[in-house]
Design an enzyme around this catalytic site. Sequence first.
Site, mmCIF file in Angstrom:
data_model
loop_
_atom_site.group_PDB
_atom_site.id
_atom_site.type_symbol
_atom_site.label_atom_id
_atom_site.label_comp_id
_atom_site.label_asym_id
_atom_site.label_seq_id
_atom_site.Cartn_x
_atom_site.Cartn_y
_atom_site.Cartn_z
ATOM 1 N N CYS A 99 4.322 50.299 28.814
ATOM 2 C CA CYS A 99 3.290 50.753 27.993
ATOM 3 C C CYS A 99 3.073 49.902 26.689
ATOM 4 O O CYS A 99 4.004 49.328 26.107
ATOM 5 C CB CYS A 99 3.571 52.155 27.751
ATOM 6 S SG CYS A 99 1.874 52.962 27.445
ATOM 7 N N ASP A 135 8.893 63.125 27.635
ATOM 8 C CA ASP A 135 8.929 62.644 26.481
ATOM 9 C C ASP A 135 9.726 63.404 25.211
ATOM 10 O O ASP A 135 9.639 64.825 25.415
ATOM 11 C CB ASP A 135 7.801 61.946 25.980
ATOM 12 C CG ASP A 135 7.780 60.808 24.922
ATOM 13 O OD1 ASP A 135 9.131 60.459 24.683
ATOM 14 O OD2 ASP A 135 6.950 60.330 24.179
#
Length: 209
Positions: free
Chosen positions: A7, A126
């Site tokens: 990412c 996360d």
Amino acid sequence: MVRIKICGITTIDDALAAAEAGTDAIGLVFYPPSPRAVAVEAAAAIMAALPPFVTSVGLFVNAQRSWVEAVLQSCPLDLLQFHGDEAAADCSGFGRPYIKVVRVTGEEDLRPQLRAHPNARGFLLDRAVPQLWGGSGETFSWWPLPMLDKPLILAGGLSPDNVAEAIAISRPYAVDVSSGVEASPGRKDHGKMRDFVARARAADRRAEG
């Protein structure tokens, strides 16, 4: 096989290096406060340069629908990733599948999140950091992830040094890395990307064996 997403891609060069390293997906950040945010025009150029079979993922944080729609007019993303406090209605209706972030500090019951987003294709775990959005860059306490009816993606502070351990413990559907393979915020270290992919693949083979 554990899938791999890199990412925070901001340049064509980094996108092509990620693809060459063997990543399954790249992430494009459409959240202006992030140091890894990419302009719509640059994102469109990156997507046009990608080889086949590399999934493009657009990351949004508590975005207005008009912003998501404006991005999609120029960038035909394959998958949307919602990284804020979005309700299910905020993530739907764009003509794209989506994944939803779950902010955790360690082992917890993930089923309420799954029930809140029944149409999500998967859930990204996360670390929960107050007032921090768009990716924490910090690890949480890994645990053997439960077998649920939606794929679980492990993120947060992953790097070439710890991805093998993370996969061995959690056995996720996929891993997602950003700052752990960077030379500087928004620019990737191509050697670290190759190392990350290689170590993730090796750990996956060991787990399967």
